[in-house]
Design an enzyme around this catalytic site. Structure first.
Site, short mmCIF file in Angstrom:
data_model
loop_
_atom_site.label_atom_id
_atom_site.label_comp_id
_atom_site.label_asym_id
_atom_site.label_seq_id
_atom_site.Cartn_x
_atom_site.Cartn_y
_atom_site.Cartn_z
N HIS A 113 41.65 35.69 44.51
CA HIS A 113 41.42 36.09 45.90
C HIS A 113 40.73 34.98 46.71
CE1 HIS A 113 41.49 40.61 44.62
NE2 HIS A 113 42.70 40.06 44.61
N PHE A 358 41.16 43.69 37.41
CA PHE A 358 42.12 42.90 38.17
C PHE A 358 41.68 41.45 38.35
CE2 PHE A 358 42.84 47.31 39.36
CZ PHE A 358 44.21 47.42 39.17
N HIS A 359 40.49 41.10 37.90
CA HIS A 359 40.02 39.71 37.85
C HIS A 359 40.04 39.02 39.23
CE1 HIS A 359 40.72 40.75 33.75
NE2 HIS A 359 42.03 40.69 33.87
N CYS A 360 39.84 39.81 40.28
CA CYS A 360 39.89 39.27 41.65
C CYS A 360 41.20 38.53 41.89
CB CYS A 360 38.70 38.35 41.93
SG CYS A 360 37.10 39.15 41.83
N ALA A 361 42.28 39.08 41.35
CA ALA A 361 43.60 38.43 41.49
C ALA A 361 44.68 39.51 41.48
CB ALA A 361 43.81 37.43 40.37
#
Length: 402
Positions: A113, A358-361
């Site tokens: 992100h 979601f691993h900032c992705a």
């Protein structure tokens, strides 16, 4: 490589946990902590604010770190801007670049992100006056971006291509040199590379990358403190960026309403910096250089292959990414089990630290159809084969219950 046993002695926390979340933040070795302590105990002062001995020493230490970063990536020290992290480095470019009406920006759907939202915000904030457009290059199911897709997206209005070297969600590694060639075949198109997941694990040479900007953290592969990072930019391009954090330390003169900006890079470093963190980052770079980045890569890639291969032999385990093109990260799920639950069980039963979600992705997880996220294990120089085998054994046992 320096023996893994000796390296692990520099990370006392490993006595209590198995740490496999270095893609989020790495552990901090003793010599880095000691360097920070030394600053606070023996020469604590601000920089650029005093002519006394401890202030001068502090300033020298900070500039030494700038030089160490420059040497690490084959750049000049006046091309290095200290930042809080990768996110702030990318935002300096996104918010300081001089866009013109109908310009466009190219990113991919495999980005963190931090290399997605700033560009979407540029599009949103300029909608009524400049009409900036963000184009998204689609990666394949293994998270690889074909450079020809980028070439097809570039047109006369393209100004920036912003791409991650390694995906933080599934570890897919892009061919930056090939992408750079494509980008620079077009006049006045610039390349920004997010190296958050590769720096410290692999030699980053900006001359080979031919990147116009590089955004990097201090707290991941470089083993530095949190709250540190840097932006590299070609000096002539940094001069064209508008600083967005103006204040103390960013100007050379002020008369009435007229002020003159400091030279690059200081015009971008407004206010008191994370001095202890920057000094710690300098010591961290010394630490990884003493081990050898090529040796770190060899070790971590061996463990990555072992983990991926062993997990692939377990029924009910879903693996993401291509083994031949993943870098220090193995992302997986157990069928019909929420990744958060897997992570909690691993932590509560065996003190194994992996990331879930979601691993900032989010776009990259949509790409691989992992709608509830994944479990992510990420590796650094302090991990050993026992860590890998312990995780695999636990996942194997878990998989039998579902």
């Amino acid at each position: 490589m320096t023996s893994i046993e000796n390296i692990r002695k520099d990370f006392p926390i490993l006595k209590n946990i198995i740490y496999l979340d270095s893609a989020s933040t790495s552990l901090t070795p003793k010599p880095v902590v000691e360097a920070i302590d030394d600053y606070y105990y023996n020469y604590n002062a601000n920089i650029g604010r005093g002519a006394y001995k401890t202030a001068i020493k502090t300033g020298q230490k900070v500039e030494n770190t700038r030089e160490k970063i420059a040497n690490l990536i084959n750049a000049s020290s006046n091309e290095i801007i200290f930042t809080q992290n990768t996110t702030s480095a990318i935002n300096i470019v996104a918010n300081g670049f001089s866009f013109e009406k109908n310009d466009n920006i190219i990113i991919s759907n495999i980005e963190h992100h931090s290399n997605f939202i700033p560009w979407l915000n540029v599009e949103k904030s300029t909608k009524n006056n400049l009409s900036i457009d963000v184009k998204i290059a689609e990666a394949d199911s293994d998270g690889i971006i074909d450079s020809l897709i980028i070439d097809e997206l570039i047109d006369n209005n393209t100004k920036i291509v912003a791409i991650s070297h390694v995906s933080n969600s599934i570890g897919s590694c892009q061919d930056i040199e090939e992408i750079s060639k494509i980008v620079h075949e077009h006049e006045n198109v610039y390349l920004l590379v997010d190296v958050a997941q590769s720096i410290g694990h692999e030699k980053i040479d900006i001359k080979k990358f031919d990147a116009d900007f590089i955004a990097a953290p201090g707290h991941k592969g470089l083993l530095g403190p949190s709250g540190t990072g840097f932006l590299y930019g070609k000096k002539e391009l940094l001069k064209k960026l508008s600083p967005t954090n103006l204040g103390g330390g960013t100007i050379t003169s002020l008369k009435n309403k007229d002020f003159k900006l400091e030279e690059v890079p200081y015009r971008f470093e407004g206010g008191t910096q994370n001095i202890s963190g920057i000094i710690g980052l300098g010591r961290a770079i010394e630490y990884i250089n003493s081990i050898g980045i090529s040796k770190i890569k060899e070790h971590t890639q061996y463990l990555t292959r072992e983990l991926y291969t062993l997990l692939s032999e377990i029924d009910n385990v879903i693996l993401y990414g291509d083994l031949e093109n993943i870098f220090n990260i193995v992302s997986f799920n157990i069928k019909n089990v929420n990744p958060y639950d897997v992570s909690k069980i691993l932590d509560e039963t065996e003190n194994i630290c992996v990331r879930s979600g979601f691993h900032c992705a989010i776009p990259s997880l949509n790409l691989i159809n992992a709608n509830e996220g994944t479990v992510r294990a990420s590796i650094h120089c302090y991990n050993n084969l026992n860590d890998i085998k312990k995780l695999v054994d636990c996942v194997n046992e878990l998989s039998k219950f579902f």
